[in-house]
Each structure stands twice: as C-alpha cells, then as structure tokens.
Motif scaffolding. Structure first.
Motif, PDB file in Angstrom:
ATOM      1  N   LEU A   1       0.984  -1.174  -0.050  1.00 29.90           N
ATOM      2  CA  LEU A   1       0.017   0.087  -0.025  1.00 29.90           C
ATOM      3  C   LEU A   1       0.817   1.367   0.002  1.00 29.90           C
ATOM      4  O   LEU A   1       2.076   1.213   0.334  1.00 29.90           O
ATOM      5  CB  LEU A   1      -1.153   0.126   1.084  1.00 29.90           C
ATOM      6  N   THR A   2       0.328   2.264  -0.453  1.00 28.42           N
ATOM      7  CA  THR A   2       0.828   3.687  -0.360  1.00 28.42           C
ATOM      8  C   THR A   2       0.054   4.575   0.366  1.00 28.42           C
ATOM      9  O   THR A   2      -1.309   4.596   0.156  1.00 28.42           O
ATOM     10  CB  THR A   2       1.313   3.951  -1.767  1.00 28.42           C
ATOM     11  N   VAL A   3       0.855   5.922   0.732  1.00 29.05           N
ATOM     12  CA  VAL A   3      -0.249   6.846   1.345  1.00 29.05           C
ATOM     13  C   VAL A   3       0.810   8.007   0.729  1.00 29.05           C
ATOM     14  O   VAL A   3       1.910   8.109   0.997  1.00 29.05           O
ATOM     15  CB  VAL A   3      -0.197   6.962   2.748  1.00 29.05           C
TER      16      VAL A   3
ATOM     17  N   VAL B   1      -5.946   7.719   3.273  1.00 24.12           N
ATOM     18  CA  VAL B   1      -6.345   6.477   2.893  1.00 24.12           C
ATOM     19  C   VAL B   1      -6.667   5.636   3.911  1.00 24.12           C
ATOM     20  O   VAL B   1      -6.328   5.731   5.132  1.00 24.12           O
ATOM     21  CB  VAL B   1      -4.940   5.663   2.613  1.00 24.12           C
ATOM     22  N   GLY B   2      -8.163   5.102   3.799  1.00 25.58           N
ATOM     23  CA  GLY B   2      -8.942   4.284   4.451  1.00 25.58           C
ATOM     24  C   GLY B   2      -8.308   2.879   4.459  1.00 25.58           C
ATOM     25  O   GLY B   2      -8.363   2.158   3.593  1.00 25.58           O
ATOM     26  N   LEU B   3      -7.887   2.254   5.665  1.00 25.83           N
ATOM     27  CA  LEU B   3      -7.575   0.989   5.941  1.00 25.83           C
ATOM     28  C   LEU B   3      -8.893   0.105   6.525  1.00 25.83           C
ATOM     29  O   LEU B   3      -9.204   0.291   7.631  1.00 25.83           O
ATOM     30  CB  LEU B   3      -6.400   0.796   6.696  1.00 25.83           C
TER      31      LEU B   3
ATOM     32  N   LEU C   1      -3.246   7.677   7.470  1.00 26.00           N
ATOM     33  CA  LEU C   1      -3.763   6.238   7.246  1.00 26.00           C
ATOM     34  C   LEU C   1      -4.613   6.036   8.301  1.00 26.00           C
ATOM     35  O   LEU C   1      -4.250   6.268   9.609  1.00 26.00           O
ATOM     36  CB  LEU C   1      -2.447   5.453   7.104  1.00 26.00           C
ATOM     37  N   MET C   2      -5.809   5.736   8.033  1.00 21.26           N
ATOM     38  CA  MET C   2      -6.872   5.759   9.151  1.00 21.26           C
ATOM     39  C   MET C   2      -7.546   4.354   8.844  1.00 21.26           C
ATOM     40  O   MET C   2      -7.941   3.992   7.804  1.00 21.26           O
ATOM     41  CB  MET C   2      -7.998   6.731   8.999  1.00 21.26           C
ATOM     42  N   SER C   3      -7.644   3.579   9.898  1.00 18.81           N
ATOM     43  CA  SER C   3      -8.123   2.144  10.104  1.00 18.81           C
ATOM     44  C   SER C   3      -9.612   2.644  10.736  1.00 18.81           C
ATOM     45  O   SER C   3      -9.687   3.128  11.668  1.00 18.81           O
ATOM     46  CB  SER C   3      -7.558   1.148  10.867  1.00 18.81           C
ATOM     47  N   THR C   4     -10.636   2.077   9.961  1.00 21.66           N
ATOM     48  CA  THR C   4     -11.960   2.194  10.552  1.00 21.66           C
ATOM     49  C   THR C   4     -12.981   1.256  10.027  1.00 21.66           C
ATOM     50  O   THR C   4     -12.848   0.663   8.946  1.00 21.66           O
ATOM     51  CB  THR C   4     -12.468   3.876  10.388  1.00 21.66           C
ATOM     52  N   HIS C   5     -13.983   0.960  10.964  1.00 17.90           N
ATOM     53  CA  HIS C   5     -15.169   0.118  10.593  1.00 17.90           C
ATOM     54  C   HIS C   5     -16.271   1.117  10.231  1.00 17.90           C
ATOM     55  O   HIS C   5     -17.375   0.721   9.834  1.00 17.90           O
ATOM     56  CB  HIS C   5     -15.820  -0.519  11.867  1.00 17.90           C
ATOM     57  N   VAL C   6     -16.240   2.291  10.358  1.00 17.75           N
ATOM     58  CA  VAL C   6     -17.329   3.371  10.128  1.00 17.75           C
ATOM     59  C   VAL C   6     -17.270   3.851   8.574  1.00 17.75           C
ATOM     60  O   VAL C   6     -16.711   4.769   8.279  1.00 17.75           O
ATOM     61  CB  VAL C   6     -17.282   4.589  10.814  1.00 17.75           C
ATOM     62  N   LEU C   7     -17.903   2.787   7.852  1.00 18.61           N
ATOM     63  CA  LEU C   7     -17.462   2.907   6.326  1.00 18.61           C
ATOM     64  C   LEU C   7     -18.199   4.157   5.530  1.00 18.61           C
ATOM     65  O   LEU C   7     -17.839   4.594   4.623  1.00 18.61           O
ATOM     66  CB  LEU C   7     -17.894   1.600   5.550  1.00 18.61           C
TER      67      LEU C   7
ATOM     68  N   VAL D   1      -7.881   0.811   1.097  1.00 16.78           N
ATOM     69  CA  VAL D   1      -7.240  -0.368   0.850  1.00 16.78           C
ATOM     70  C   VAL D   1      -7.979  -1.438   1.566  1.00 16.78           C
ATOM     71  O   VAL D   1      -8.075  -1.149   2.887  1.00 16.78           O
ATOM     72  CB  VAL D   1      -5.827  -0.559   1.453  1.00 16.78           C
ATOM     73  N   LEU D   2      -8.601  -2.380   0.835  1.00 17.89           N
ATOM     74  CA  LEU D   2      -9.523  -3.192   1.625  1.00 17.89           C
ATOM     75  C   LEU D   2      -8.758  -4.623   1.792  1.00 17.89           C
ATOM     76  O   LEU D   2      -8.247  -5.422   0.896  1.00 17.89           O
ATOM     77  CB  LEU D   2     -10.755  -3.596   0.685  1.00 17.89           C
ATOM     78  N   LEU D   3      -8.650  -4.812   3.176  1.00 24.66           N
ATOM     79  CA  LEU D   3      -8.029  -6.152   3.438  1.00 24.66           C
ATOM     80  C   LEU D   3      -8.992  -7.423   4.006  1.00 24.66           C
ATOM     81  O   LEU D   3      -9.977  -7.247   4.642  1.00 24.66           O
ATOM     82  CB  LEU D   3      -7.069  -5.885   4.976  1.00 24.66           C
ATOM     83  N   ALA D   4      -8.539  -8.479   3.515  1.00 25.85           N
ATOM     84  CA  ALA D   4      -9.276  -9.583   3.973  1.00 25.85           C
ATOM     85  C   ALA D   4      -8.455 -10.780   4.282  1.00 25.85           C
ATOM     86  O   ALA D   4      -7.482 -11.073   3.290  1.00 25.85           O
ATOM     87  CB  ALA D   4     -10.546  -9.971   2.995  1.00 25.85           C
ATOM     88  N   ASN D   5      -8.412 -11.527   5.178  1.00 25.88           N
ATOM     89  CA  ASN D   5      -7.647 -12.863   5.449  1.00 25.88           C
ATOM     90  C   ASN D   5      -5.905 -12.224   5.240  1.00 25.88           C
ATOM     91  O   ASN D   5      -5.309 -13.292   4.588  1.00 25.88           O
ATOM     92  CB  ASN D   5      -7.944 -13.706   4.571  1.00 25.88           C
TER      93      ASN D   5
END
Length: 245
Positions: A23-25, A31-33, A187-193, A204-208
C-alpha cells in the motif's frame, strides 16, 4: 511518496498474518484501511509504527526505514491508537510536555498548537487532571491532541471514532482535513465505512491478511463490478465472496 509498503509479510508468530501486503499513502492524502475483525488492519499498523518486525517485505517512509534510521523514521510518525494509552501518574499537561520532548518540539510553538486543540476538544480547563479522572472519550481526545500537535509527516489513526461524541468526530475530521492541506499523509483504520466513504481519498480493503482491493471509490466499484454500490456494500460483498471460496 510519504509511505510505501511493499510485499509485507508479517505477524505475531511464525505463521504470517499478513501475506504480501502492499500500500501507499501520498503527502496530503487520507487513505482508509478497511477490513473485518482479524483482517490484518492492526497488524499492518503495528508493522508500520515499528512494534513488529516484518518477516519479509519493506516499509519506507520518505526514504527512511526502521532498519536504517529508526530514530528519524519514528520521528515522522504520530499515532492515535484504538485504545488510549496514558500514564496514570502524569497529568494532561505532563502528557503534552512529554510529547513535546519526545518529538524535539519548540515548546512555545507547540503549546500554541496544543492550546487550540485543548480548547477545540474542551480539555483546556483540565490540564492538571490525571487519566483516572477522564472518560474513555476524553482519553481519546488526549491522544488526538498529543498526535496532532506534532509536526509528523505521517498520521496513523486506528479506529478513531469509538468513544467520541458526534461533535468530537466532526472536529477530528476537520483536523484531518487541515493536516492534509499541510501535506501530511494520513492512514486511518476504521469500521465506520459511511464516514470513510465521505472523507477518504483512497481505500485499501484487507481480507484474510491480503489486499483484496484498493483505489478510489470509483476504482473499487469497477474492480468489484458493482457500479452503484456504497463502500459498505462493496466491502461486505467482497468479504462474503472470500468466505464462500
């Protein structure tokens, strides 16, 4: 490029949680993680701030790495964790002074910035309070004040909205916009989409432990072949597809 993560493999044990995460910022970009619990968001952030060592891959911040120049690398980062981390024996004033010393800030200029932040978050009359006197939301505001008073080139904000009242959420988003205008990478991680959709420049959408998709909302819609869906709908659709595989 402010932050560049290339093919990051890492985790907490010999079994990797992150698998080739890139990923890049850029400066002036938010950028939302995004990811479900266990997707690898916090693990990614912990590698970027230096709490974890990568198994392989590289993390570069404005040309610096933790391996080559750890002090200058960390000096460029301000971090607001999901769970506030405060020292029980230090007052709010002492937390701010500790931050100024840690970042080598000019105290006079730093206090000018700090007082504006304290007033914004209604903490200006609580400088001599200890953490035991603060609610969770107030503790989160202390962490925000400490991070945003610095001259950091990269702001990392992990699930910042939990515990904050609606006014504080609005004020935080305004602060992030101001930092972006100053050329700071965020860079912000959030569940509040729904909030992320309105404010983030890219996602950046992460899964597994893998990057499932990345780009602007328009690019995510194209990648997922969901031209009219919201960020929330796109991510839930991708997450369900992964579970069905």
């Amino acid at each position: 490029m402010a932050l560049e993560v290339k093919k990051l493999v890492g985790g907490y044990s010999q079994i990797p949680v992150l698998k080739q995460v890139s990923l890049t910022v850029k400066p002036g970009e938010l950028v939302g993680l995004i990811g479900l619990n266990g997707a690898g968001k916090s693990t990614t952030l912990n590698h970027i701030i230096g709490l974890l060592r990568p198994f392989s891959g590289t993390i570069t911040l404005n040309g610096l790495t933790l391996a080559n120049n750890p002090a200058e690398y960390k000096q460029q980062i301000a971090y607001v964790p999901e769970t506030p981390i405060l020292y029980d024996e230090l007052t709010l004033r002492e937390h701010l002074e500790l931050t100024m010393n840690a970042y080598g800030l000019d105290h006079q200029a730093a206090w000018q910035r700090a007082r504006k932040l304290l007033k914004l978050f209604r903490l200006d009359n609580k400088l001599d309070w200890f953490p035991a006197n603060f609610s969770k939301g107030m503790k989160q505001k202390v962490m925000i004040c400490c991070a945003f008073m610095t001259n950091a080139k990269l702001l990392i904000v992990d699930e910042p909205f939990y515990g904050l009242d609606p006014l504080a959420v609005h004020d935080l988003l305004d602060l992030i916009e101001q930092k972006k205008k100053e050329g700071v990478a965020v860079l912000m991680s959030t569940h509040v989409l729904d909030t992320a959709q309105r404010y983030c420049d890219r996602f950046v959408l992460l899964a597994n432990g893998q990057v499932r998709a990345h780009g602007t909302l328009a690019e995510l819609r194209q990648q997922a072949d969901r031209p009219d869906e919201s960020l929330d709908e796109i991510y839930l659709g991708l997450a369900r597809d992964d579970q069905d595989e």
